[in-house]
Design a protein around this motif. Structure first.
Motif: not given
Length: 95
Positions: A1-4, A23-24, A75-80
């Motif tokens: 998820v982080y890489a995406r 990193s994030t 800290s958020v989902d993909e849509a956000e």
């Protein structure tokens, strides 16, 4: 998820930034969006606050990064994330 999220953010953000390996966050160079004579990126960051978005001032990471900002993308989902980057780009494109 982080890489995406990293890849999506790096692809969408109009400000110059390097693609991080582990990193994030993205470290954004906002210097071209700051008014002439501005000492830091706070004028851009304040406009982002008006759009409901908070980024960390780059000056917190050293004097050489005063016109930069750090944007966390985990800290958020993909849509956000997409919505936030659209807001960011809207502010930058008006600069």
């Amino acid at each position: 998820v982080y890489a995406r999220h990293r890849d999506l953010a790096h692809e969408m953000v109009v400000a110059p930034c390097a693609r991080p390996q582990g990193s994030t966050y993205l470290f954004l160079d906002l210097s071209e969006y700051c008014p002439r004579g501005a000492e830091d990126s706070m004028c851009v960051l304040e406009r982002l606050v008006d759009e409901g978005m908070l980024l960390t001032p780059g000056g917190a990471f050293g004097h050489h990064y005063k016109k930069w900002a750090r944007m966390c993308f985990t800290s958020v989902d993909e849509a956000e994330l997409r919505e936030a980057i659209e807001r960011l780009n809207h502010v930058l494109e008006r600069s």
